[in-house]
Write an enzyme that holds these catalytic residues in place. Structure first.
Site, short mmCIF file in Angstrom:
data_model
loop_
_atom_site.label_atom_id
_atom_site.label_comp_id
_atom_site.label_asym_id
_atom_site.label_seq_id
_atom_site.Cartn_x
_atom_site.Cartn_y
_atom_site.Cartn_z
N LYS A 29 0.84 -1.20 0.00
CA LYS A 29 0.00 0.00 0.00
C LYS A 29 0.88 1.25 0.00
O LYS A 29 0.63 2.21 -0.74
CB LYS A 29 -0.92 0.03 1.22
CG LYS A 29 -1.81 1.27 1.28
CD LYS A 29 -2.46 1.48 2.63
CE LYS A 29 -1.50 2.13 3.60
NZ LYS A 29 -2.16 2.64 4.83
N SER A 30 1.89 1.25 0.84
CA SER A 30 2.74 2.43 0.99
C SER A 30 3.43 2.79 -0.32
O SER A 30 3.46 3.96 -0.72
CB SER A 30 3.78 2.20 2.09
OG SER A 30 3.15 1.93 3.32
N ARG A 34 2.58 6.01 -3.07
CA ARG A 34 3.66 6.93 -3.44
C ARG A 34 3.85 6.93 -4.96
O ARG A 34 3.97 7.98 -5.58
CB ARG A 34 4.96 6.52 -2.73
CG ARG A 34 5.00 6.93 -1.26
CD ARG A 34 6.10 6.18 -0.50
NE ARG A 34 6.28 6.69 0.85
CZ ARG A 34 5.46 6.41 1.87
NH1 ARG A 34 4.41 5.61 1.69
NH2 ARG A 34 5.69 6.91 3.09
N GLY A 100 -5.72 7.66 5.07
CA GLY A 100 -4.84 8.68 5.63
C GLY A 100 -3.66 9.00 4.74
O GLY A 100 -3.26 10.16 4.60
N ARG A 128 -8.84 12.38 12.22
CA ARG A 128 -7.40 12.14 12.11
C ARG A 128 -6.66 13.46 11.88
O ARG A 128 -6.95 14.20 10.94
CB ARG A 128 -7.12 11.13 10.99
CG ARG A 128 -7.84 9.81 11.23
CD ARG A 128 -7.55 8.79 10.16
NE ARG A 128 -6.17 8.33 10.20
CZ ARG A 128 -5.67 7.41 9.39
NH1 ARG A 128 -6.45 6.88 8.45
NH2 ARG A 128 -4.42 7.04 9.49
N SER A 173 3.05 11.49 12.55
CA SER A 173 3.07 10.70 11.33
C SER A 173 4.20 11.13 10.43
O SER A 173 4.35 12.32 10.13
CB SER A 173 1.74 10.82 10.58
OG SER A 173 1.81 10.14 9.35
N ASP A 301 2.41 -0.45 11.98
CA ASP A 301 1.29 -1.20 11.41
C ASP A 301 1.37 -2.69 11.74
O ASP A 301 0.39 -3.42 11.55
CB ASP A 301 1.22 -1.00 9.90
CG ASP A 301 0.61 0.34 9.53
OD1 ASP A 301 0.02 1.00 10.41
OD2 ASP A 301 0.71 0.75 8.35
N LYS A 328 -4.55 6.36 14.26
CA LYS A 328 -4.63 5.61 13.00
C LYS A 328 -6.10 5.54 12.58
O LYS A 328 -6.91 6.40 12.94
CB LYS A 328 -4.03 4.22 13.19
CG LYS A 328 -2.53 4.22 13.46
CD LYS A 328 -1.74 4.59 12.21
CE LYS A 328 -0.25 4.40 12.42
NZ LYS A 328 0.52 4.68 11.18
#
Length: 424
Positions: A29-30, A34, A100, A128, A173, A301, A328
């Site tokens: 996902k990260s 990006r 997020g 958030r 974050s 996570d 989160k």
């Protein structure tokens, strides 16, 4: 055996043999988010393969389309993204659900649009924090407002910004810093991004950001030994990128191996992952004698996975450095404590922003009827499924919330031989 939408719950029948087989993990996902953003800001056509298709990445892709970027999806793991290096102001608010990552990244990128951009989300997203990023944007002359300190956010896009220096408090974050770094390459002049505090949550994600930026042609360098970087105003060029599997998703399968004495082939060794959550592998390998103290700031996570695994550990485990879990998708410290105590009163307790899990190997083989409130949080649902592998009577509420990052999670468990009862 994919769970139908809006189903009440799922019950797992505890397994009586080691889980063995192979699982194809979703893309990271990260890295996918990006790469989507950078491809959207780049000039030309980029091809992203091995990508994650989930609620989170769908929100990012839809927002980019609303800002004039072509995003095609030729198959279930690919995006083809074509852009001009510019963003247009959307005709409507960008609705980002509870994504997020997308919300923070796009809040900074919205400064590049040629008009006002409103970024909003669901009820959870509206809780958030976004204020540190909004305040940082002001240092660069970018007008943005979030009256509640959380979304919705309004950014007065002016087609770009001049550059300059910004100091960001990224303790809540690391995504705040990543948002500024990625947008910095599209400024009209150099940008310096400095962290107000060296200690930040999941610093390894900054490395992921820098690697992705360089893949799309950015010139960025760290300034000495300081937590500060200089980004040249190069813009981005299209690139073809293969996205590695998701390390956070891998933690559930690694823990399932440990709990059942199984062997699950993920097609990639733990050492090969570049994502910070892969650090959880070493801790999982220590089960059932996990460390007495686990400092979780650099693998946040993975903490839900490790906390549920710790419930079956031989000795208590204290989780520290996890205050960021309070903000989160839900308050994950509270959700973990509440869920573990639903399985057995006194199994866990909160001590400030730390979590202590007592450890009770005798839970394996017991029947402990309870319903786990997932708080609509994918990681809470996936982590507590691990308890269902060993303890009977556990029902995971709202199982379809895993679609946020791992839509095929229940299918993967079923393929390994786990019996699932939906609608429980």
């Amino acid at each position: 055996m994919t769970a139908p939408a809006r189903i009440d719950g799922v019950r797992l029948t505890p397994v009586t043999a080691p889980l063995t087989g192979s699982v194809r993990l979703p893309g990271s996902k990260s890295i996918t988010n990006r790469a989507l953003l950078l491809a959207g800001l780049a000039r030309g056509t980029s091809r992203l393969t091995g990508a994650l298709k989930s609620d989170d990445t769908a929100h990012m892709a839809a927002a980019l389309r609303d800002m004039g970027v072509s995003v095609e999806e030729p198959d279930e793991t690919s995006f083809v993204v074509s852009g001009s290096g510019r963003l247009t102001a959307p005709q409507r608010s960008l609705f980002l659900g509870n994504a997020g990552t997308a919300t923070r990244f796009l809040t900074a990128a919205a400064a590049l649009a040629d008009g006002a951009v409103v970024l909003d989300g669901d009820a959870n997203m509206r809780k958030r924090p976004i204020a540190p990023l909004v305040e940082a944007l002001a240092q660069l002359g970018i007008e943005a407002a979030a009256p509640t300190g959380c979304p919705p956010v309004v950014v007065a896009g002016k087609g770009g910004f001049e550059g300059g220096k910004v100091v960001i408090d990224a303790r809540l974050s690391s995504q705040y810093a990543s948002a500024l770094l990625m947008t910095g390459a599209c400024a009209r002049g150099p940008v310096e991004v400095e962290l107000a505090h060296a200690e930040i949550g999941a610093a390894g994600y900054i490395d992921l950001t820098l690697a992705a930026m360089r893949r799309f042609g950015a010139q960025v360098e760290q300034l000495g030994n300081r937590p500060a970087w200089r980004i040249e105003p190069t813009g981005y060029s299209a690139a073809d990128v293969f996205i590695e599997p998701d390390a956070s998703a891998a933690t559930y399968l690694w823990a399932a191996e440990a709990l059942t004495g199984g062997r699950i082939d993920l097609g990639m060794s733990a050492e090969a992952f570049s994502q910070p959550d892969a650090k959880a592998w070493a801790v999982i390998c220590a089960f059932p004698r996990m460390p007495a103290v686990i400092e979780g700031s650099q693998m946040q996570d993975a903490i839900p996975t490790l906390a549920v695994l710790a419930a079956y550990n031989e000795t208590p485990v204290r989780f520290t450095g996890i205050s960021g879990l309070r903000v989160k998708e839900c308050d994950r410290i509270l959700a973990l404590s509440q869920g573990l105590n639903a399985i057995r009163p006194g199994l866990a307790r909160e001590e400030g922003d730390e979590l202590v899990v007592e450890g009770d190997p005798a839970l394996a083989g017991q029947e402990r009827p309870c319903r786990i409130d997932t708080f609509d949080d994918h990681r809470i649902a996936m982590a507590f499924a691990l308890a269902g592998l060993k303890t009977a009577g556990i029902v995971i509420q709202d199982p379809d919330c895993v679609a946020k990052t791992y839509p095929g999670y229940w299918d993967a468990l079923a393929a390994l031989g786990v019996e699932l009862t939906f609608g429980a």
